[in-house]
Design a protein around this motif. Sequence first.
Motif, PDB file in Angstrom:
ATOM      1  N   ALA A 257     -49.828  41.029  62.451  1.00 63.15           N
ATOM      2  CA  ALA A 257     -49.688  42.458  62.736  1.00 63.15           C
ATOM      3  C   ALA A 257     -48.434  42.700  63.566  1.00 63.15           C
ATOM      4  N   ASP A 258     -47.815  43.866  63.355  1.00 68.24           N
ATOM      5  CA  ASP A 258     -46.569  44.199  64.053  1.00 68.24           C
ATOM      6  C   ASP A 258     -46.722  45.527  64.785  1.00 68.24           C
ATOM      7  N   PRO A 259     -46.852  45.490  66.132  1.00 72.19           N
ATOM      8  CA  PRO A 259     -47.031  46.732  66.889  1.00 72.19           C
ATOM      9  C   PRO A 259     -45.717  47.395  67.294  1.00 72.19           C
ATOM     10  N   ARG A 260     -44.582  46.800  66.929  1.00 72.07           N
ATOM     11  CA  ARG A 260     -43.310  47.225  67.521  1.00 72.07           C
ATOM     12  C   ARG A 260     -42.863  48.614  67.100  1.00 72.07           C
ATOM     13  N   ARG A 261     -43.347  49.118  65.980  1.00 72.19           N
ATOM     14  CA  ARG A 261     -42.990  50.472  65.545  1.00 72.19           C
ATOM     15  C   ARG A 261     -44.201  51.403  65.504  1.00 72.19           C
ATOM     16  N   ALA A 262     -45.296  50.943  66.096  1.00 75.11           N
ATOM     17  CA  ALA A 262     -46.513  51.760  66.093  1.00 75.11           C
ATOM     18  C   ALA A 262     -46.410  52.860  67.146  1.00 75.11           C
ATOM     19  N   THR A 263     -47.146  53.937  66.926  1.00 74.14           N
ATOM     20  CA  THR A 263     -47.170  55.078  67.835  1.00 74.14           C
ATOM     21  C   THR A 263     -48.003  54.766  69.069  1.00 74.14           C
ATOM     22  N   ASP A 264     -47.538  55.229  70.229  1.00 71.24           N
ATOM     23  CA  ASP A 264     -48.338  55.149  71.444  1.00 71.24           C
ATOM     24  C   ASP A 264     -49.449  56.196  71.333  1.00 71.24           C
ATOM     25  N   THR A 265     -50.691  55.734  71.232  1.00 73.24           N
ATOM     26  CA  THR A 265     -51.825  56.640  71.019  1.00 73.24           C
ATOM     27  C   THR A 265     -52.596  56.952  72.304  1.00 73.24           C
ATOM     28  N   SER A 266     -52.041  56.599  73.452  1.00 69.46           N
ATOM     29  CA  SER A 266     -52.772  56.819  74.708  1.00 69.46           C
ATOM     30  C   SER A 266     -53.035  58.297  74.953  1.00 69.46           C
ATOM     31  N   GLY A 267     -52.231  59.195  74.358  1.00 68.98           N
ATOM     32  CA  GLY A 267     -52.445  60.631  74.518  1.00 68.98           C
ATOM     33  C   GLY A 267     -53.146  61.279  73.349  1.00 68.98           C
ATOM     34  N   VAL A 268     -53.586  60.465  72.370  1.00 68.47           N
ATOM     35  CA  VAL A 268     -54.270  61.002  71.187  1.00 68.47           C
ATOM     36  C   VAL A 268     -55.768  60.850  71.392  1.00 68.47           C
TER      37      VAL A 268
END
Length: 349
Positions: A257-268
């Motif tokens: 898995a590659d998290p490097r381009r994933a969205t920061d979902t802490s505010g979702v």
Amino acid sequence: MRKRTARIVLATFTAGLAAAACLTAVGPANAREGTTNARDGHTCSPSVSIDGFSDALDGTTFQGAYVGNLSALAVDRDGSLAGLSDESFLFDLDARTLGPESVLRLADESGAEIDSEGLVIDRDGTRLITSEVDPSIRRYSADGRILDRLPVPDALRVAPAGRAQHNGTFEGLTMFPGGHTLLASMEYALSGDSPDINRFQTWRRHKGHFVLGAQYAYRTDAGLGVPEVQATPDGRLLVLERGFTAGVGNTVRLYLADPRRATDTSGVEDLTGQDGGVRLIKKTLLADIVNCPSLGATAEQPQPNPLLDNIEGMAITGYSKGRLKVLLVSDDNQRPTQTTRFYQLRVRI
């Protein structure tokens, strides 16, 4: 103590990451009947092969502690191996023979046991250990003293304090290369989120402490949870997905898995899977463990492959030129129908 003949089918257990650059292989670990040569290349998929498995610790005790319920593995700074039991025991294991060399009993601030699930050994030798009850992450000294406790977002706490389900929080824990970012994986989804989307929370090292960092969303296969994650040397993740069906057995899959381009979902607040602006962690299947050769393994309950069990712990024990040595371990839950089993894989990423 359950008595069962120890069965070992393996070629190598590595001594650990050698300068995080080259594989350090060691010789056979008490090889017995059915020994398999690693060079035979037992293929599970185009990316994964299995060198062997070991049941040597199944049903054993050490200094009065049951050597089972293993939920996490980590390589220490000296190349030795640590094994974490979810019954509040931390074992030091010989990386070659897997034999326990010492055991440490863990406790919370009041002296009570913890549901210890995830393990990272930090660069200063401290142990970062999750409990999925709260959930929590505590920093322990090498002799078991609590040094610190990391902050946890309210939403990730178990209901009614938060939105997490009981027994479904911080199962996996890993440190990214460089030692500046820690990541914990939720085993299952939060209420309000799509049931196949799990949250991965990070912390950043800041002035000697860990502060909350970005959060990412990861989509699991239907019906599976995430028992473990491990950061690869290039900043991606190995992710274990696992499930169990009574009368059928376990499903265990290994993903890159590659998290490097994933969205920061802490505010979702709610992740529905239909959020157009949210980029999930991208994943690629490396292997479904059911497709590995059984290597003569036996199972105490129905399994689609007798090699399978309740695989829950994972450590990267070697790396060279895009190839990893990966050690897995199953959690036997101290039940006669399950087995404490180690698996040695070679993984191309």
